[in-house]
Design an enzyme around this catalytic site. Structure first.
Site, PDB file in Angstrom:
ATOM      1  N   HIS A 155      46.948  17.225  43.295  1.00 39.73           N
ATOM      2  CA  HIS A 155      45.488  17.271  43.286  1.00 39.73           C
ATOM      3  C   HIS A 155      45.031  17.851  41.965  1.00 39.73           C
ATOM      4  CE1 HIS A 155      41.368  18.077  44.480  1.00 39.73           C
ATOM      5  NE2 HIS A 155      41.583  17.181  45.419  1.00 39.73           N
ATOM      6  N   ASP A 207      44.458  13.150  51.692  1.00 35.83           N
ATOM      7  CA  ASP A 207      44.632  11.708  51.887  1.00 35.83           C
ATOM      8  C   ASP A 207      45.969  11.335  52.482  1.00 35.83           C
ATOM      9  OD1 ASP A 207      42.171  10.825  50.994  1.00 35.83           O
ATOM     10  OD2 ASP A 207      42.758  11.223  48.933  1.00 35.83           O
TER      11      ASP A 207
END
Ligand code: ACO
Length: 425
Positions: free
Chosen positions: A306, A363
């Site tokens: 991320h 996700d």
């Protein structure tokens, strides 16, 4: 005494104020830099640049903290529903019971979409990606709701917010119905927002549609976790487009396009496609881990890493638990999910991933839940967009209320110097 930062260029010193956020984050305010020095800063990808001050979402990537308007994401996921969180993000405070009821009523009132929008959908091939169709339809809403473009007072703004919340949900599901050749459904005023989503997506005229509370609760939580994430790519896009005083629908449509990319919202689709590929190639997770680590191979482990969370993604923790509950309750037995678990366990033990602080992001798990709920892979990013909608609206509203100037970055030109025009022979 307030802090300042000193910059020295060619032996000359310049002083800039340092501003502090409410969580003690510091930023050097360089808005006079070019006037004073003639120089600009350069920061591709904006890893070190703040584009605004904002009172909506706080996140600390190192500590894995995410808060909306001061409330911890864990608290909101446990105790609030998606519309309450939407209200909180957009209007700044949790709604009272009466305010929430009014908000729901007003969203319902504005959920009808002009029938002529169906003509636009019919122009798309059935194979069109739903995100492309959603971006186009969201933009088209402007033509049918011109009053929402130039909101001049609080009442008009409130109406534009309710229209966006109502109509966006409907057209988002229409992108799926169109691809399946099913009749397009309408909002059912006797049901809640998330129940409506399931109804709009899956109810057929031939039989009654039975809603499962496990499913609606999991979806509600997923939408809350996706609702805002401060100045990410799509949100910055919404603010940037809105900064030219483009209307809410046009700005949200640009946000949908930004979200579509596989490095942003498209990652949940990319996760499932990757898992399917691993499955089809015999389920060898080690081989794919090795590919992800190979610098000569462009392959990356989708759903890992991320830009901001460099320790863990707090949303991933919540969603992992929800995923286990949903899969357990629905009794899903799916080889893809087994591969996901194997891959996750192996990556978490692997030195390459540990050294770079690469953990599963939100996700990685959201795609797994969507699959278990029967939502087709190419609709995953649309699901993300539905969740992110209140965040986009809140950020657009804040940008307008703060009277932010038009977004217009500068550049360092590296092209050819002036040259004489000569036609090539
Ligand atoms: N698989 C393998 N290696 C990775 C991965 C990954 N998923 N992510 C990062 N790395 C490696 C990089 O190669 C780099 O290695 P190096 O230091 O040896 O060169 C190091 O980790 C740092 O990576 P960066 O690309 O600098 O990290 P950045 O913060 O720029 O990128 C991003 C973050 C884009 C999310 C990246 O981790 C990625 O591509 N992940 C996969 C896509 C994904 O899941 N995106 C969803 C993001 S979450 C969201 O949008 C809600």
């Amino acid at each position: 005494m307030s802090k300042t930062a000193i910059l020295e260029i060619d032996g000359k010193k310049y002083e800039f104020p340092v501003i502090k956020g409410s969580e003690n984050e510091e930023a050097i305010n360089i808005n006079k830099l070019r006037d004073l020095t003639g120089a600009i800063t350069i920061d591709p990808g904006y890893k070190n640049s703040g584009s605004c001050t904002s009172g909506i979402t706080f996140l600390d990537g190192e500590l894995g903290i995410l808060r909306y308007r001061g409330y911890a994401i864990e608290d909101l996921a446990d105790n609030a529903n998606f519309l309450e969180v939407s209200y909180l993000l957009i209007f700044g405070e949790l709604p009272t019971a009466a305010q929430l009821q009014q908000f729901e009523t007003d969203i319902r009132k504005h959920s009808l979409v002009n029938e002529e929008m169906k003509g636009i959908i019919d122009g798309f091939p059935k194979t069109a990606h739903p995100m492309g169709v959603l971006a186009a339809l969201t933009s088209a809403l402007t033509a049918f709701n011109p009053k929402s473009v130039n909101v001049e007072n609080e009442k008009e703004l409130y109406q534009a917010v309710c229209k966006t919340m109502g109509k966006f949900l409907v057209i988002a599901t229409w992108t799926y119905r169109k691809s399946m050749g099913y009749p397009l459904n309408y909002y059912d005023n006797t049901k809640g927002y998330v129940e409506n989503f399931m109804n709009l997506m899956f109810a057929l005229p031939t039989e009654p549609y039975k809603l499962s509370s496990v499913v609606t609760e999991a979806l509600d939580k997923l939408f809350i976790l996706h609702a805002d994430h401060e100045q990410n790519c799509s949100t910055s896009t919404v603010r940037m487009v809105g900064s030219s005083h483009a209307g809410l629908f046009a700005s949200i449509s640009a946000g949908v396009s930004a979200l579509w990319g596989p490095l942003h919202g498209g990652a949940n689709q990319a996760v499932l496609e990757m898992l399917e590929e691993i499955h089809q190639n015999g389920g060898d997770t080690e081989k794919y881990l090795a590919k992800a680590k190979d610098k000569n191979d462009p392959f990356r482990l989708m759903g890992f890493g991320h830009r901001v969370y460099k320790n863990f993604d707090p949303r991933a923790k919540i969603i992992k638990k929800a995923a286990n509950e949903v899969l357990g309750t629905l009794g899903v037995d799916d080889p893809i999910l087994e591969i996901a678990k194997k891959l996750e366990a192996a990556a978490l033990e692997d030195e390459y991933f540990k050294a770079r602080n690469l953990y599963p992001n939100v996700d990685f798990y959201s795609g797994i839940i969507y699959r278990a709920l029967g939502i087709p892979t190419d609709m995953f990013t649309v699901m993300f967009a539905i969740g992110r909608l209140p965040g986009w609206i809140a950020q657009w509203k804040e940008m307008r209320e703060n009277k932010e100037p038009i977004g217009r970055p500068r550049q360092v030109y590296t092209g050819s110097p002036l040259r004489e025009f000569k036609k090539p022979v």
